[in-house]
Design an enzyme around this catalytic site. Structure first.
Site, PDB file in Angstrom:
ATOM      1  N   CYS A   1     -11.487  -9.016  11.044  1.00  0.00           N
ATOM      2  CA  CYS A   1     -12.893  -9.431  11.114  1.00  0.00           C
ATOM      3  C   CYS A   1     -13.737  -8.927   9.943  1.00  0.00           C
ATOM      4  CB  CYS A   1     -13.511  -8.969  12.431  1.00  0.00           C
ATOM      5  SG  CYS A   1     -13.737  -7.183  12.539  1.00  0.00           S
TER       6      CYS A   1
ATOM      7  N   CYS B   1      -9.851  -1.645  15.980  1.00  0.00           N
ATOM      8  CA  CYS B   1     -11.149  -2.258  15.672  1.00  0.00           C
ATOM      9  C   CYS B   1     -11.978  -2.482  16.941  1.00  0.00           C
ATOM     10  CB  CYS B   1     -10.953  -3.581  14.937  1.00  0.00           C
ATOM     11  SG  CYS B   1     -12.530  -4.339  14.500  1.00  0.00           S
TER      12      CYS B   1
ATOM     13  N   CYS C   1     -13.322  -6.572  16.915  1.00  0.00           N
ATOM     14  CA  CYS C   1     -12.495  -7.728  17.265  1.00  0.00           C
ATOM     15  C   CYS C   1     -11.263  -7.360  18.087  1.00  0.00           C
ATOM     16  CB  CYS C   1     -12.066  -8.483  16.011  1.00  0.00           C
ATOM     17  SG  CYS C   1     -10.804  -7.634  15.048  1.00  0.00           S
TER      18      CYS C   1
ATOM     19  N   ASP D   1      -1.857   1.792   7.567  1.00  0.00           N
ATOM     20  CA  ASP D   1      -1.382   1.402   6.239  1.00  0.00           C
ATOM     21  C   ASP D   1      -1.055  -0.095   6.186  1.00  0.00           C
ATOM     22  OD1 ASP D   1      -1.627   4.041   5.385  1.00  0.00           O
ATOM     23  OD2 ASP D   1       0.419   4.537   5.986  1.00  0.00           O
TER      24      ASP D   1
ATOM     25  N   CYS E   1     -11.523  -3.798   8.457  1.00  0.00           N
ATOM     26  CA  CYS E   1     -10.636  -4.465   9.407  1.00  0.00           C
ATOM     27  C   CYS E   1     -10.106  -5.739   8.751  1.00  0.00           C
ATOM     28  CB  CYS E   1     -11.385  -4.815  10.694  1.00  0.00           C
ATOM     29  SG  CYS E   1     -10.359  -5.790  11.830  1.00  0.00           S
TER      30      CYS E   1
ATOM     31  N   ASP F   1       0.849  -1.190   0.000  1.00  0.00           N
ATOM     32  CA  ASP F   1       0.000   0.000   0.000  1.00  0.00           C
ATOM     33  C   ASP F   1       0.884   1.239   0.000  1.00  0.00           C
ATOM     34  OD1 ASP F   1      -2.366   1.443   0.040  1.00  0.00           O
ATOM     35  OD2 ASP F   1      -2.322   1.635   2.223  1.00  0.00           O
TER      36      ASP F   1
ATOM     37  N   GLU G   1      -3.005  -1.793  -5.347  1.00  0.00           N
ATOM     38  CA  GLU G   1      -4.311  -1.240  -5.685  1.00  0.00           C
ATOM     39  C   GLU G   1      -4.313  -0.797  -7.144  1.00  0.00           C
ATOM     40  OE1 GLU G   1      -6.111   0.783  -1.684  1.00  0.00           O
ATOM     41  OE2 GLU G   1      -4.551   1.886  -2.728  1.00  0.00           O
TER      42      GLU G   1
HETATM   43 ZN   LIG Z   1     -11.872  -6.237  13.477  1.00  0.00          ZN
END
Ligand SMILES: [Zn+2]
Length: 374
Positions: free
Chosen positions: A335, A350, A353, A360, A332, A196, A280
């Site tokens: 999860c 997050c 989770c 990044d 995320c 990335d 990407e």
């Molecule tokens: Zn998560």
């Protein structure tokens, strides 16, 4: 790691800085001017011939004309014969392109005359011992010019075919060596990695590794900004402004070269190490037109880097995969829930989770996952 060589060859250019002395520089400059005259007169000959006869003039016919011109104008004789003959090849290419495009229904511009200073490259069409250009004692030997100091900062593994000498806007000289390389296919490798564009770094990998721009490049970029500011402060039309402009052009060139050098090394290393590299898709990204300004700025250098990765991966038999950039930062990577964050938020935290990691790094993992899921 073993490697296989495939039979189809591809052309590749290597660019090196050269340091001609005063006398050599004077000669090269004079050769450029002579070639410009040869170019313009060959162009005029083609035009006139067509007006008179309705037919084109071939390169072979132009070589005969050049031969007679040589006896009339001593300055043409001063230039190495390969170099003047190559000018005629250029004219031929320009016309072939013109006719090809016209035939395809496009509206191409007719080949143009070159003004003073617009002719910038001399080409020796043969390279090797006893030929127009060669290596000798770690220097570049140019017939009729002499031994020129060259900075060979990269290794060349194949036979050099041609050598072009170029004067850049800044006044610096470069040798562009063209080689024909057989692409070396690397043995299969199941390792894959996601990349990335970093906000602070050049790139962040899915394994958590961060790649920053090298120190010398950072320094040069800072200096570039200072020089840009300096220029804007100088009075229009003043001598100091002209001087500042030359300085700025030189710095631009320096930054460009340092960036290319860094990107070459990094892309070579990645293609060597990984069977699949996932990034990407920039085209989709540009269509999305996000307001992530900082990221868009770094995209400029990023695009060139992807292009390098792409041709190196292809010739090595590796995979460069492009995935949709949509939401890679927000998702995320553990999860899959969406965790919104704007540019200022550096950490992915997050609430679903409990995963906490650099934003990044999280995005790079998502990029890799997207490829594996597809
Ligand atoms: Zn998560």
């Amino acid at each position: 790691m073993s490697s296989v060589t495939s039979s189809c060859k591809e052309k590749r250019n290597y660019k090196f800085r050269i340091y001609p002395n005063k006398r050599q520089e004077h000669k090269l400059t004079s050769w450029l001017e002579t070639c410009r005259i040869v170019y313009n007169s060959a162009l005029a000959d083609r035009k006139n011939h067509f007006i008179r006869t309705g037919n084109g003039l071939t390169r072979i016919a132009q070589q005969v004309i050049l031969k007679t011109d040589k006896t009339k104008y001593p300055r043409i004789k001063e230039v190495h014969s390969q170099v003047t003959q190559e000018v005629l090849f250029r004219i031929e290419r320009a016309f072939n392109n013109f006719f090809r495009r016209a035939k395809a229904g496009e509206k191409p511009g007719y080949p143009r005359y070159k003004g003073p200073g617009q002719y910038k490259t001399l080409t020796f069409t043969q390279f090797g011992d006893g030929l127009g250009a060669s290596f000798k004692n770690s220097k570049l030997k140019l017939s009729k010019i002499g031994l020129v100091k060259i900075k060979l900062h990269r290794e060349i593994h194949s036979k050099v075919k041609t050598c072009s000498i170029k004067r850049e806007q800044s006044g610096k000289w470069y040798a562009i060596l063209t080689v024909e390389e057989s692409p070396v296919l690397y043995s299969p490798n199941r390792q894959s990695i996601g990349l990335d564009v970093g906000i602070k770094e050049f790139a962040v990998f899915s394994n958590g590794k961060k790649i920053t721009n090298p120190k010398n490049l950072q320094r040069s970029e800072r200096k570039l900004k200072t020089l840009q500011r300096n220029l804007s402060r100088k009075k229009k039309g003043s001598k100091n402004r002209a001087k500042a402009r030359v300085k700025l052009a030189r710095q631009h060139e320096k930054v460009r070269n340092q960036r290319q050098d860094f990107q070459h090394k990094l892309s070579t290393r990645l293609v060597w190490k990984y069977g699949t590299i996932v990034v990407e898709d920039l085209q989709i990204k540009n269509m999305v037109k996000n307001h992530r300004l900082a990221k868009n700025i770094s995209d400029v250098g990023w695009g060139e880097f992807i292009a390098m990765l792409s041709y190196k991966a292809e010739s090595a038999g590796r995979i460069l995969a492009k995935v949709s950039p949509h939401g890679t930062t927000q998702e995320c990577s553990r999860c899959g829930n969406v965790v919104p964050k704007d540019l200022s938020v550096r950490t992915h935290d997050c609430p679903y989770c409990g995963l906490v990691m650099d934003r990044d790094h999280n995005a790079a993992i998502n990029i890799l996952h997207r490829y594996k899921a597809s």
